[in-house]
Design an enzyme around this catalytic site. Structure first.
Site, short mmCIF file in Angstrom:
data_model
loop_
_atom_site.label_atom_id
_atom_site.label_comp_id
_atom_site.label_asym_id
_atom_site.label_seq_id
_atom_site.Cartn_x
_atom_site.Cartn_y
_atom_site.Cartn_z
N GLY A 25 -11.83 48.11 54.93
CA GLY A 25 -12.89 47.12 55.08
C GLY A 25 -14.24 47.75 55.31
O GLY A 25 -14.45 48.93 55.04
N LEU A 33 -16.78 46.97 53.55
CA LEU A 33 -16.91 47.36 52.15
C LEU A 33 -18.34 47.68 51.72
O LEU A 33 -19.30 47.06 52.19
CB LEU A 33 -16.34 46.26 51.26
CG LEU A 33 -14.88 45.90 51.51
CD1 LEU A 33 -14.43 44.83 50.51
CD2 LEU A 33 -13.96 47.11 51.44
N GLY A 50 -19.11 51.74 47.04
CA GLY A 50 -18.03 52.67 46.68
C GLY A 50 -16.73 51.91 46.47
O GLY A 50 -16.02 52.10 45.48
N HIS A 51 -16.41 51.03 47.42
CA HIS A 51 -15.21 50.19 47.30
C HIS A 51 -15.31 49.29 46.08
O HIS A 51 -14.34 49.11 45.33
CB HIS A 51 -15.05 49.30 48.53
CG HIS A 51 -14.87 50.04 49.81
ND1 HIS A 51 -15.88 50.13 50.76
CD2 HIS A 51 -13.81 50.71 50.33
CE1 HIS A 51 -15.45 50.82 51.79
NE2 HIS A 51 -14.20 51.19 51.56
N GLN A 97 -7.20 63.30 50.85
CA GLN A 97 -6.34 62.13 50.96
C GLN A 97 -5.71 61.80 49.61
O GLN A 97 -4.52 61.49 49.52
CB GLN A 97 -7.15 60.93 51.47
CG GLN A 97 -6.39 59.61 51.48
CD GLN A 97 -7.22 58.50 52.11
OE1 GLN A 97 -7.18 58.28 53.30
NE2 GLN A 97 -7.98 57.79 51.27
N SER A 132 -18.15 53.78 54.95
CA SER A 132 -18.29 52.70 55.93
C SER A 132 -18.91 53.20 57.22
O SER A 132 -19.59 52.46 57.93
CB SER A 132 -16.91 52.09 56.23
OG SER A 132 -16.30 51.64 55.04
N ARG A 133 -18.69 54.48 57.53
CA ARG A 133 -19.22 55.01 58.80
C ARG A 133 -20.73 55.29 58.75
O ARG A 133 -21.36 55.51 59.79
CB ARG A 133 -18.47 56.28 59.21
CG ARG A 133 -17.00 56.03 59.65
CD ARG A 133 -16.34 57.33 60.06
NE ARG A 133 -14.97 57.18 60.54
CZ ARG A 133 -13.88 57.18 59.78
NH1 ARG A 133 -14.00 57.29 58.46
NH2 ARG A 133 -12.67 57.06 60.31
#
Lengths: 287, 287
Positions: free
Chosen positions: B28, B30, B33-34, B154, B187-188
């Protein structure tokens, strides 16, 4: 397109041509880089004059002067294709009616502009450049002089000459045109053999890496060393210098100093051909 | 757009939805990028499922989990805007009906993929990622799993997990979206103060310089050191690592070695926020 071989005939035509006049001086063996200069000139000048003259006084190596490619028919066709209506194609006597002894250099002081890089490696070269350009400007009397950024130091020298002589002509420097693999276009490129032509694009890769390092704030002297070492390691390349300088003085730039523009410049021998290239960065370099 | 909060209801819907199904798992908050992931999925899949779940088992710092931005209404609106019809918004009990003890990691061997970089600096993180992704894949059963390249390690871990578990899902990695100044979207980022937000783009500049150096054949360890030193010199940035690795093993890359893809990756603390970024280079690196 009109071709003139004497200053007198050219002046006669230009006195009646619609201004403003732009002037693109070349040594012929035209390529896309030259055509970019003509297109830039043509965009805002009704009359564009191109000169083709292999100027002996700016060559410091006889072999280089002798081997310089000369292709006047192909050149004329290319110029016609970019809407250049006036070609000045003089011989040595027309440019230098009183002989080629260089005298202009004694009147001018180029300071740090000619002590390093090309000035250090090509003795007499810039005196010859200043001489021919001032003579051609005398003949053509353009509003705008158009030159390529590939010869960054040459542009700086000519800019200084124009200022010192109070010539009032606008010097417009046009961005370097590159081959698909990044090699800066140059008349001398056609003298490269296949293996050398394959090696040459490494020059631009090292410059690009220096530029990226400068934008990241990496130390300038370390970047020069990395590029120099990298070029030296290449079996077919023999670098003469990699210098990061202030654009206006051509003195070494060190990270942290302020400058409106920095230039990274190099000269590399590749077989029988000496190639130069540069990248300029406008401030701010790393906001 | 349909919003499902239980696996059961979602499965009921998906069993009747037109395939193939693409799945974009997110935490979330968002951003573009998402949305790029959803657009990529939507281009070739009639049904796109997006999940929003802040997975506690992949957080190694309680403060990070607590401060993680949660904006479900804004997220739903953004998803509707990119034609995502299915949003899975579960709570912890729905994802982990039998509790959150991580067991999957014991079955899997990630080898060199989790020993360095994020694996070294965030203990337990990838075990939690593997756990939640395998659970979500179990629920959604997509043809294609879509993830962002910003989380390069990841992606490598999830790719390995899919292969080891024989899941047969296609893992599609989509290029990182950046702000105008080059900062990788995350998001950060919204947790950065003004000065920190101004400092953060330096991360991408150092990565870009490393990439340019690699393309010029400069020594990898020297490039890492230059980027690390440069980031350390910045008062607001505190780098944890800058690593140049083989993309497939995430082991160190040294100039001259062959590799299908090299990755330059970094993690940098900027105030209270830990930022990661990477650039991948496909072979050949310096033709």
């Amino acid at each position: 397109m009109q071709i003139f071989t004497t200053a007198e005939a050219l002046r006669d035509y230009l006195d009646r041509a619609p201004g403003p006049i732009a002037f693109v001086p070349t040594m012929g063996a035209l390529h896309e880089g030259h055509l970019a200069l003509v297109r830039a000139a043509r965009a805002d000048h009704p009359t564009v004059v191109c000169s083709i003259f292999v100027n002996p006084t700016q060559f410091n190596e006889a072999a280089d002067l002798e081997a310089y490619p000369r292709t006047p028919e192909a050149d004329a066709a290319l110029l016609a294709g970019v809407d250049c209506e006036v070609l000045y194609l003089p011989d040595v006597e027309d440019v230098y009616p009183t002989g080629t002894a260089v005298s202009l250099a004694e009147q001018l002081d180029f300071g740090s502009l000619t002590t390093r890089m090309e000035g250090a490696h090509r003795p007499g070269h810039f005196a010859g450049v200043a001489q021919v350009v001032s003579r051609l400007l005398e003949i053509v009397r353009p509003t705008t002089l158009v030159m390529g950024q590939k010869d960054y130091q040459q542009v700086a020298v000519v800019r200084s000459m124009i200022a010192q002589l109070g010539l009032g002509v606008v010097l417009r420097a046009v961005a370097t045109v590159r081959e698909a693999d990044g090699l800066a276009m140059s008349s001398r490129n056609r003298r490269l053999g296949p293996a050398e032509r394959q090696a040459a694009p490494a020059i631009n890769r090292h410059l690009a890496a220096v530029v990226a390092g400068l934008r990241a704030g990496w130390p300038a002297r370390q970047l020069e060393a990395l590029a120099l070492d990298g070029l030296r390691r290449h079996p077919l390349l023999d670098p003469e210098y990699v210098e990061i300088c202030h654009g206006d003085t051509l003195l070494p730039y060190t990270e942290g100093e302020t400058s409106r523009e920095i230039v990274v410049a190099t000269a590399v021998r590749c077989g029988p051909v000496r190639l130069i290239d540069n990248h300029a960065l406008a401030a701010p370099f790393n906001p």
